[in-house]
Design a protein around this motif. Structure first.
Motif, PDB file in Angstrom:
ATOM      1  N   PHE A  57     -14.962  26.530 -33.882  1.00 57.44           N
ATOM      2  CA  PHE A  57     -15.360  26.237 -32.514  1.00 57.44           C
ATOM      3  C   PHE A  57     -16.461  27.205 -32.082  1.00 57.44           C
ATOM      4  O   PHE A  57     -16.762  28.173 -32.790  1.00 57.44           O
ATOM      5  N   GLU A  62     -11.666  29.258 -27.663  1.00 62.02           N
ATOM      6  CA  GLU A  62     -11.232  28.167 -28.543  1.00 62.02           C
ATOM      7  C   GLU A  62     -10.838  28.691 -29.922  1.00 62.02           C
ATOM      8  O   GLU A  62      -9.848  28.237 -30.519  1.00 62.02           O
ATOM      9  N   HIS A 318     -14.957  21.703 -22.767  1.00 60.50           N
ATOM     10  CA  HIS A 318     -13.908  22.715 -22.721  1.00 60.50           C
ATOM     11  C   HIS A 318     -12.734  22.213 -21.885  1.00 60.50           C
ATOM     12  O   HIS A 318     -12.921  21.493 -20.890  1.00 60.50           O
ATOM     13  N   HIS A 339      -8.872  17.891 -28.745  1.00 61.64           N
ATOM     14  CA  HIS A 339      -8.330  19.035 -29.473  1.00 61.64           C
ATOM     15  C   HIS A 339      -6.988  19.496 -28.918  1.00 61.64           C
ATOM     16  O   HIS A 339      -6.515  20.578 -29.239  1.00 61.64           O
ATOM     17  N   HIS A 343      -4.380  22.650 -30.246  1.00 61.12           N
ATOM     18  CA  HIS A 343      -4.324  23.812 -29.351  1.00 61.12           C
ATOM     19  C   HIS A 343      -3.068  23.868 -28.497  1.00 61.12           C
ATOM     20  O   HIS A 343      -2.866  24.825 -27.773  1.00 61.12           O
TER      21      HIS A 343
END
Length: 343
Positions: A57, A62, A318, A339, A343
């Motif tokens: 990333f 991240e 983001h 993502h 995450h």
């Protein structure tokens, strides 16, 4: 069916993000956590995820998220008693333009400084990793050997089961219709099966995040965008394991799933909907053209099927995590841009 009348926290969305939040709150001793999910646990965007896990990333936040997530996946079986299907297949980015290489070199310096293993390869070395690749039009590749994949369904169900074991309630088939407020703060959540009084509501609604935000008078720049994945019939001509390989210029990416090859054109389009996600079979031709360019041998394969999911995109790519401005007690965990699983 009726929902609880009160809760310390109501989490809106039973995908991997919502179930993870519920599990972690319950592990910290909060027993009256309620998750409301309009379908079934993990049935929305989570079920359409490709399952990739990477450290490659562009920002420190991240990258640190990813490194921590990898540690969780590595010990997931021991902690949850479930095999998440975690494997280190690596991520391979194929570069054919100098501007892309320069951008990756800046990221790699940051990634390495934080402990990530990321390398620039020559095209021939990329072909050694995936012999079926066409590389004559590439200038370089970027390889992350510690990257990998896991099963979104397995992970989500494990979080949900542990949350329930610790006292949380997960209500499926329940849609949120209103967020109650008084004096600038959240006081409750109204659902299709009754009202729940609560001082805290968590927006973990994935592609529906903007619509849920508007229930509290909050405008969120989370855009649901459709992306397709197609899969072939069993195709041993490309033996596994294969890194998740992405052609940066075209957006096309692929990986093996058992004996099949998963292919995505890398599309992201507005369909004006955050619930029903119809397939556009016209995308097959685009996907096949991109695939044959990069993997000439794939011309011998047959497309067996596919699916479409929504990526909750934000303008800066983001996630939005934290308390919503202007509404006390409204927490945001949205806009993960595809993502959220890793995450």
């Amino acid at each position: 069916m009726s929902v609880p009348r009160t809760a310390s926290v109501v989490i809106i969305g039973g995908g991997v993000v919502g179930c993870s939040i519920a599990c972690h709150l319950a592990r910290r001793g909060l027993r009256d956590v309620v998750v409301v999910e309009r379908e079934a646990v993990g049935a929305g965007t989570t079920s359409k995820a490709a399952g990739g896990i990477r450290v490659q990333f562009a920002t420190e936040t991240e990258i640190r998220f990813s490194l921590e997530s990898i540690r969780v996946f590595e010990c997931f079986r021991d902690e949850f008693g479930v095999d998440p299907g975690y494997t280190r297949i690596g991520y391979l980015y194929l570069l054919s333009e100098e501007r892309h290489l320069r951008g990756f070199e800046e990221r790699i310096a940051l990634q390495r400084s934080l402990g990530a293993d990321v390398r620039v390869l020559k095209p021939d070395d990329a072909q050694k990793l995936v012999p079926a690749l066409r590389v004559d039009d590439l200038i370089a590749a970027v390889w992350g050997p510690q990257d990998g994949m896991a099963g979104p369904t397995e992970v989500t169900n494990a979080f949900a089961r542990r949350a329930r074991e610790l006292g949380a309630r997960i209500e499926e088939g329940v849609e949120v219709t209103a967020l109650e407020r008084a004096n600038g703060r959240v006081t409750g959540v109204t659902t299709s099966h009754g009202a729940i009084a609560t001082p805290i509501a968590v927006n973990a609604a994935g592609p529906a995040a903007a619509r849920v935000g508007r229930l509290a008078g909050v405008e969120l720049p989370v855009l649901p965008r459709r992306r397709h994945i197609f899969f072939t019939e069993p195709f041993p001509a490309i033996p596994g394991p294969v890194p998740l390989t992405s052609d940066v210029t075209s957006g096309f990416y692929f990986r093996k799933e058992l004996e099949q090859v998963l292919l995505s054109p890398g599309d992201a389009e507005d369909i004006g909907e955050d619930f029903h996600v119809p397939m556009d079979w016209g995308r097959v031709e685009e996907t096949v053209q991109k695939a044959i360019h990069r993997l000439p041998i794939i011309e011998q394969a047959r497309i067996a099927g596919g699916w479409a999911g929504l990526r909750p995109l934000t303008p800066d790519d983001h996630a939005i995590i934290g308390w919503a401005p202007g509404v006390e007690g409204f927490f945001l965990a949205v806009g993960f841009c595809g993502h959220g699983f890793q995450h």
